[in-house]
Design a protein around this motif. Structure first.
Motif, PDB file in Angstrom:
ATOM      1  N   GLY A  24       0.802  -1.217   0.000  1.00 58.03           N
ATOM      2  CA  GLY A  24       0.000   0.000   0.000  1.00 58.03           C
ATOM      3  C   GLY A  24       0.829   1.258   0.000  1.00 58.03           C
ATOM      4  N   LEU A  25       2.050   1.182   0.531  1.00 54.56           N
ATOM      5  CA  LEU A  25       2.928   2.344   0.579  1.00 54.56           C
ATOM      6  C   LEU A  25       3.849   2.431  -0.638  1.00 54.56           C
ATOM      7  CD1 LEU A  25       3.977   2.276   4.345  1.00 54.56           C
ATOM      8  CD2 LEU A  25       2.293   3.769   3.260  1.00 54.56           C
ATOM      9  N   LEU A  26       4.318   1.287  -1.103  1.00 57.51           N
ATOM     10  CA  LEU A  26       5.302   1.273  -2.187  1.00 57.51           C
ATOM     11  C   LEU A  26       4.674   1.247  -3.574  1.00 57.51           C
ATOM     12  CD1 LEU A  26       8.017  -1.191  -0.838  1.00 57.51           C
ATOM     13  CD2 LEU A  26       8.133   1.294  -0.971  1.00 57.51           C
ATOM     14  N   GLY A  68       9.068 -14.596 -11.214  1.00 58.64           N
ATOM     15  CA  GLY A  68       9.193 -16.016 -11.518  1.00 58.64           C
ATOM     16  C   GLY A  68      10.181 -16.724 -10.604  1.00 58.64           C
ATOM     17  N   VAL A  69      11.167 -15.978 -10.103  1.00 59.46           N
ATOM     18  CA  VAL A  69      12.180 -16.551  -9.210  1.00 59.46           C
ATOM     19  C   VAL A  69      11.762 -16.449  -7.742  1.00 59.46           C
ATOM     20  CG1 VAL A  69      14.568 -16.365  -8.404  1.00 59.46           C
ATOM     21  CG2 VAL A  69      14.037 -16.053 -10.830  1.00 59.46           C
ATOM     22  N   PHE A  70      11.326 -15.262  -7.325  1.00 61.50           N
ATOM     23  CA  PHE A  70      11.052 -14.991  -5.908  1.00 61.50           C
ATOM     24  C   PHE A  70       9.570 -14.985  -5.567  1.00 61.50           C
ATOM     25  CE2 PHE A  70      14.995 -12.586  -6.902  1.00 61.50           C
ATOM     26  CZ  PHE A  70      15.873 -13.292  -6.104  1.00 61.50           C
ATOM     27  N   GLY A  71       8.695 -15.121  -6.574  1.00 62.76           N
ATOM     28  CA  GLY A  71       7.283 -14.892  -6.330  1.00 62.76           C
ATOM     29  C   GLY A  71       7.025 -13.392  -6.304  1.00 62.76           C
ATOM     30  N   PRO A  72       5.778 -12.968  -6.055  1.00 60.27           N
ATOM     31  CA  PRO A  72       5.466 -11.530  -6.017  1.00 60.27           C
ATOM     32  C   PRO A  72       5.999 -10.882  -4.738  1.00 60.27           C
ATOM     33  CG  PRO A  72       3.517 -12.810  -5.478  1.00 60.27           C
ATOM     34  CD  PRO A  72       4.580 -13.811  -5.857  1.00 60.27           C
ATOM     35  N   SER A  73       7.324 -10.880  -4.615  1.00 56.04           N
ATOM     36  CA  SER A  73       7.993 -10.388  -3.401  1.00 56.04           C
ATOM     37  C   SER A  73       8.618  -9.023  -3.664  1.00 56.04           C
ATOM     38  CB  SER A  73       9.073 -11.380  -2.954  1.00 56.04           C
ATOM     39  OG  SER A  73       9.934 -10.797  -2.005  1.00 56.04           O
ATOM     40  N   LEU A  74       8.125  -8.010  -2.974  1.00 51.25           N
ATOM     41  CA  LEU A  74       8.732  -6.689  -3.099  1.00 51.25           C
ATOM     42  C   LEU A  74      10.176  -6.698  -2.615  1.00 51.25           C
ATOM     43  CD1 LEU A  74       5.834  -4.337  -1.958  1.00 51.25           C
ATOM     44  CD2 LEU A  74       6.997  -4.285  -4.164  1.00 51.25           C
ATOM     45  N   LEU A  75      10.435  -7.433  -1.541  1.00 46.34           N
ATOM     46  CA  LEU A  75      11.796  -7.487  -1.005  1.00 46.34           C
ATOM     47  C   LEU A  75      12.762  -8.057  -2.030  1.00 46.34           C
ATOM     48  CD1 LEU A  75      13.820  -7.171   1.299  1.00 46.34           C
ATOM     49  CD2 LEU A  75      13.138  -9.455   2.106  1.00 46.34           C
ATOM     50  N   VAL A  79      15.895  -5.895  -3.603  1.00 45.19           N
ATOM     51  CA  VAL A  79      17.264  -6.334  -3.368  1.00 45.19           C
ATOM     52  C   VAL A  79      18.016  -6.474  -4.695  1.00 45.19           C
ATOM     53  CG1 VAL A  79      18.690  -8.286  -2.614  1.00 45.19           C
ATOM     54  CG2 VAL A  79      16.862  -7.439  -1.142  1.00 45.19           C
ATOM     55  N   VAL A  80      17.368  -7.075  -5.693  1.00 49.78           N
ATOM     56  CA  VAL A  80      18.010  -7.217  -7.005  1.00 49.78           C
ATOM     57  C   VAL A  80      18.254  -5.847  -7.624  1.00 49.78           C
ATOM     58  CG1 VAL A  80      17.725  -8.083  -9.353  1.00 49.78           C
ATOM     59  CG2 VAL A  80      17.131  -9.536  -7.407  1.00 49.78           C
TER      60      VAL A  80
END
Length: 222
Positions: A24-26, A68-75, A79-80
């Protein structure tokens, strides 16, 4: 240059660690557009918002690949992006180092801690990713100016094409740069054939990253 990369990574990861990783913030406005369409590309192979098909696909594809690698992960995505933006800082240092090692070190370290670069690297926007191929194009261009080598003209074209795939803001640069590529070759070699060949190689290299997207647009909309 490794020190610059490590410095940039530490600063960027510290920034990510200090951020509230709440969608919600990002994911506001354009960020949500990039995120939702990348997820749609991964799951369905199409844009969720047809209007987004008018944007260049580079950042969508990066996010879709990371999902596809991390899933729907903002983190995972941030990081990438931090690691990639740190490479941009190294390229800034490498450009400066063509003047002197000291200039390169200062330039790279300033880029590593520059607030705008740090903040944008932790945003779900195309700006940070765009800077990587664009800065690589600048470095290749500097090397071409130094050497007149067709190889560096090709690298400059390839990186410029990749930058245009991320943001269309660079789409008119090939028109100006191809004239400079030909002119530099003529001034250094005094050979029209060499100059025209370097210009041709540059244009072909620019077109390579763009060709699949242009083919897709012609197939879908012509």
């Amino acid at each position: 240059m490794f020190v610059i990369w490590v410095m940039a990574v530490v600063v960027r990861l510290a920034n990510v660690a200090a951020m509230p990783l709440e969608p919600g913030l990002l994911l506001g406005e354009d960020a949500w557009l990039y995120w939702a369409n990348a997820l749609s590309l991964l799951e369905h192979g199409t844009f969720a918002d047809p209007a987004s098909a008018g944007r260049m696909p580079g950042y969508f594809l990066l996010l879709a690949g990371l999902m596809g690698v991390f899933g729907p992960s903002l983190l995972g995505a941030l990081v990438v992006q931090a690691l990639l933006d740190a490479v941009t800082c190294v390229l800034v240092g490498m450009i400066g180092a063509r003047l002197s090692v000291g200039v390169g070190s200062v330039a790279g370290m300033l880029a590593a801690v520059w607030p705008n670069l740090v903040i944008m690297s932790a945003s779900v926007l195309a700006d940070s990713f765009f800077m990587l191929p664009f800065t690589a194009m600048l470095y290749a261009s500097v090397r071409f100016l130094e050497t007149g080598s067709v190889r560096w003209a090709a690298w400059a074209g390839l990186f410029l094409g990749a930058a245009i795939m991320v943001r269309a803001v660079a789409q008119y640069l090939p028109l100006a740069m191809v004239l400079l590529v030909v002119a530099v070759s003529l001034l250094r070699k005094r050979d029209w054939c060499q100059g025209l060949f370097a210009g041709l190689i540059f244009i072909v290299a620019v077109a390579l990253p763009l060709a699949p997207w242009l083919h897709r647009n012609v197939s879908h909309y012509d």
